[in-house]
Structure formats: structure tokens, C-alpha cells
Scaffold this motif. Structure first.
Motif, short mmCIF file in Angstrom:
data_model
loop_
_atom_site.label_atom_id
_atom_site.label_comp_id
_atom_site.label_asym_id
_atom_site.label_seq_id
_atom_site.Cartn_x
_atom_site.Cartn_y
_atom_site.Cartn_z
N PRO A 94 -4.84 0.90 -1.31
CA PRO A 94 -3.48 0.56 -1.74
C PRO A 94 -2.43 1.16 -0.81
CG PRO A 94 -4.81 1.33 -3.59
CD PRO A 94 -5.62 1.58 -2.36
N GLY A 95 -1.37 0.41 -0.60
CA GLY A 95 -0.27 0.89 0.21
C GLY A 95 -0.30 0.46 1.65
N SER A 96 -1.38 -0.22 2.10
CA SER A 96 -1.50 -0.72 3.48
C SER A 96 -1.30 0.37 4.53
CB SER A 96 -0.49 -1.86 3.72
OG SER A 96 -0.71 -2.93 2.83
N GLU A 115 -0.95 5.23 -3.62
CA GLU A 115 -0.85 4.85 -2.21
C GLU A 115 -1.07 6.02 -1.25
OE1 GLU A 115 2.38 1.18 -2.60
OE2 GLU A 115 3.09 3.24 -2.20
#
Length: 443
Positions: A94-96, A115
Motif C-alpha cells: 500500500p502507498g506505492s 502505507e
């Protein structure tokens, strides 16, 4: 005198002086100071971990495998692994992986707790395996996220404004010593976020307090552990001479040149990013190999070390200036080319900050210009750092401070030249950069 009626009455903006005198604001300051302690300690730990992993991977590991020294080809497998780990973190967590560096330096709200692991791992892989990005953007995100998460843990349903202010305070604390001064970190966040107006002091004071506490924690932990403060600094800067008319002319040239190089780096990085996004993991591995190939090519072509091209350039600025006499015009030209292209490749897919590589490319370019008549070494170095920072960050005030505070007492002497170079670079970049309208998200 007109009298407001009930139908036309509008809510008046909050009075900053009243807020500063309120009990709630004192509580906010106390929370900022308390948050600055663990956040700055966590930031110090992150930088210490990176500082231990980099020599372990690039120096100790090849020796333990029986090599007398690090083989010239060593960056290839290491950056491939770094690209693989970064690509996996960006693609699947999550959060790239946090801030997209090719989009420039932008202050954003604190990330959510879920994230933070992805941001941490993507930055760890990027920085440890020597991609050409710095730690400042991950530190800002991690500091803000930890601070905001702490507030949510200790207070149920806190106001969003409190989360925003304390998240910003956490970011201030995390970068308190990284740029050489807590005040410079504050200017960075203030200019990047567009903070201004009568409410500026209300928001800025908690951040400054957290940054001051953070700087003390960095100094204390650096002394206690013997690891230092990981602060940007130069030693033994040559004495600067008073600016001349010829150097003001060179300020114009360096400003325009930095704008051209900066726009070119950003343009290529964005184009590469569109290809990376289609196949994130394998493309990031390929970009890691490109960075390694550029470092190896530079080392083989100049006889210098590949680390001049690898890493962010934060710790390489000092030896670059001190040993500038040992760099020929050809070596400096190849360094600017290879470091700039490696910077492009790293911006397109890795996760980290864009400040230090831009400063290093500008410094090498400024030293290259100083080989020409009428330009001294220190003036060329400082103007290159400032102009390239303005081109890559779009923050003229911070760019001037980065260049002048970096060289210490000599900064006041060359400041007029740096200001001219920064202003020219900033305006020229705005003229040269393609105007892109925001596209609606595709479904």
C-alpha cells in the motif's frame, strides 16, 4: 459606515494572535515537542541503517567473497536486486512506495499507517543499493506518518487540523539536521507547501519547535553512537573572492544551462516513467542495470571511482570540491553526463528525494565552468548548486539557501552571484518546461 446584515454576514477568519495565546495552542506546542523526540530518533535510526548497509553491500560483501577489492562489475547485480526489491514494494505494498520523485518535490499530507512499511522498504532498497536519489522525501513521509499515527493512537477522533499540523511537525523533526540546519529544513517545507499569510506563524512554530528538538536528538545520538549527525556539510572550503562583472555574466550562463539540463532530466524521467508503469517490477530492474552501467562506464572511462555516479551525492559533495583539481575537463563532462542520466533513470522508478543528486550535478557542472576564464572555483560551485536546485525543485528561496549555507562563511561573499543564477534558472525553467494540463483519471 456600512452595517452588515444577517443575510450578508460572513464568518471572519481566525485571529492568529488569539490562537497563539490560547491554551489549546500551548498544548499543541507541547505535543509537537514530545513528538519531535521519537520521530527524530526514528529518522536517525533510518539514516544509520542506510549508512551501515551501503558499505556492507558495496565494500564488505565482496571482500568476504574473496575479492581483493570491489570488482568493477559489482554494481550490476546489486542494482538489479535493488530494482527488484523497490519494484515489488511499489507494485504490491500500500502507498506505492511513497513520493513519486519524477513529479518534483512537493509537500503532501502525512501517509496512513498502512502505507509506512511500503515507503520504508522502497526507500531502503533504493538508498542501500545505490540508486541516485536521496533520503529527504522518505524521511518527510515517514516522519509525518509516524507523528500523525501517534496522534491517532493517543487521541480518539482528533481534528483533522491537529493531525495536519502535528504531521508537519513530524516531517520537520525528521529532516531537522539532514540539510545542515533545522532552519533550512523549515524553509524547505514552508516553500514547498506554499505556507504563508497571517496564519504562517501559527503553523510554522510547532514545526520549528519539533525541528529544534530533532536537531538536538540528532546531535546527541550522533555523539553517543559515534556515527555523526548525517548532516550535509563541507570542510575546508577555499576562500571566495569578491564577485566580478565577468562572474555576473557567468551567473546568467550557468542559470540558463541549469534550466536546460534540469528540464531535460525531468522530461526524460517522465517519459521513462510511462514505460516503467506498464511493467513495474522488470522495468525497475532494467533501470537499475542502466544506473549500474553508467557508473561502470564512467569509472572505466576516467579511472575514478564508480561511487561518483552512484548514490545521492550528499556525502560526495565535499570530496568533489576538495579534490576538484584532480578532475580534468573530460572527467567532469563525463561525470555530469553519467550522473545526470543515472538521475533520470532513478527518478523514473526508484523511491527517494531529488535534492542531493540535483545539487551534485549542479556542483560538478559549476566546477566544469570554473575551468573557463573569469570564473572562480567557489563561485562556480555555489552557482551550479543553486541553479540546478532551482531547476529541479522549483523552490528559489531554498535553492539560494542550500548553495550559500552549504559553503559556510564564504556563502555571504558569493550570495549575489547565486541569487542571479537561481533567479535565471527558475524563470528559464518555467519558460522551457512543457505546460501540462491535468488529465482526468482514466477508468
Amino acid at each position: 459606515m456600512p452595517v452588515a446584515t444577517a443575510g450578508t454576514e460572513t464568518a471572519s477568519p481566525p485571529d492568529p494572535r488569539a490562537l497563539l495565546r490560547s491554551r489549546a495552542y500551548l498544548v499543541l506546542l507541547a505535543m509537537s515537542a514530545l513528538i519531535g523526540v521519537p520521530v527524530s530518533a526514528a529518522a536517525f535510526g533510518f539514516l544509520a541503517l542506510i549508512g551501515e548497509l551501503q558499505p556492507l553491500i558495496y565494500t564488505d560483501l565482496p571482500k568476504s567473497l574473496g575479492f581483493d577489492r570491489t570488482p568493477p562489475w559489482w554494481p550490476l547485480p546489486l542494482l538489479a536486486v535493488g530494482g527488484l526489491l523497490t519494484g515489488l514494494a511499489v507494485r504490491y505494498l500500500p502507498g506505492s512506495g511513497g513520493h513519486e520523485p519524477s513529479a518534483g518535490f512537493k509537500a503532501a499530507g502525512p501517509p496512513t499507517p498502512i502505507e509506512l512499511p511500503g515507503i520504508f522498504l522502497a526507500a531502503l532498497a533504493t538508498l542501500s543499493f545505490a540508486a541516485v536519489l536521496g533520503p529527504e522525501a522518505p524521511l518527510l513521509a515517514l516522519g509525518g506518518g509516524l507523528a500523525a499515527g501517534t496522534v491517532r493512537m493517543v487521541r480518539r477522533n482528533p481534528p483533522e487540523q491537529v493531525i495536519t499540523v502535528l504531521g508537519a511537525a513530524g516531517s520537520f523533526a525528521a529532516v531537522s539536521s539532514l540539510l545542515g540546519s533545522p532552519l533550512l529544513g523549515a524553509f524547505l517545507l514552508m516553500e514547498a507547501s506554499g505556507l504563508g499569510g497571517p496564519m504562517m506563524a501559527v503553523v510554522l512554530v510547532p514545526g520549528l519547535l519539533a525541528a529544534g528538538i530533532g536537531a538536538l536528538i540528532f546531535v546527541g545520538l550522533g555523539s553517543w553512537t559515534g556515527l555523526g549527525t548525517y548532516s550535509l556539510a563541507l570542510n575546508d572550503v577555499p576562500k571566495a573572492s569578491d564577485p566580478t562583472a565577468a562572474e555576473f555574466g557567468w551567473a546568467l550562463v550557468i542559470g540558463v544551462s541549469a534550466a536546460l539540463v534540469g528540464v531535460g532530466i525531468r522530461w526524460l524521467a517522465v517519459r521513462l516513467r510511462t514505460h516503467v508503469e506498464r511493467r513495474r517490477v522488470p522495468a525497475t530492474v532494467v533501470m537499475g542495470l542502466v544506473v549500474a552501467g553508467l557508473a561502470i562506464g564512467y569509472a572505466e572511462g576516467t579511472g575514478k571511482t564508480a561511487t561518483d555516479v552512484l548514490y545521492s551525492g550528499q556525502t560526495a559533495l565535499d570530496p568533489l570540491l576538495r579534490h576538484s583539481a584532480g578532475f580534468s575537463v573530460g572527467a567532469l563532462s563525463l561525470l555530469v553526463l553519467c550522473k545526470g542520466l543515472a538521475y533520470c533513470a532513478s527518478l523514473s522508478c526508484f523511491r527517494g528525494g531529488p535534492i542531493f543528486p540535483g545539487m551534485f550535478v549542479g556542483a560538478a557542472g559549476g566546477i566544469l565552468f570554473s575551468h573557463l576564464p573569469g570564473l572562480s572555483l567557489v563561485a562556480g560551485f555555489a552557482m551550479g548548486v543553486g541553479a540546478m536546485s532551482a531547476a529541479m525543485l522549483g523552490l528559489p528561496m531554498v535553492s539560494v539557501l542550500l548553495a550559500t549555507l552549504l559553503i559556510g562563511a564564504q556563502g555571504l561573499t558569493v550570495m549575489p552571484l547565486v541569487i542571479v543564477a537561481v533567479v535565471v534558472s527558475y524563470v528559464a525553467t518555467a519558460k522551457l518546461a512543457p505546460h501540462r494540463q491535468e488529465q482526468p483519471p482514466q477508468r
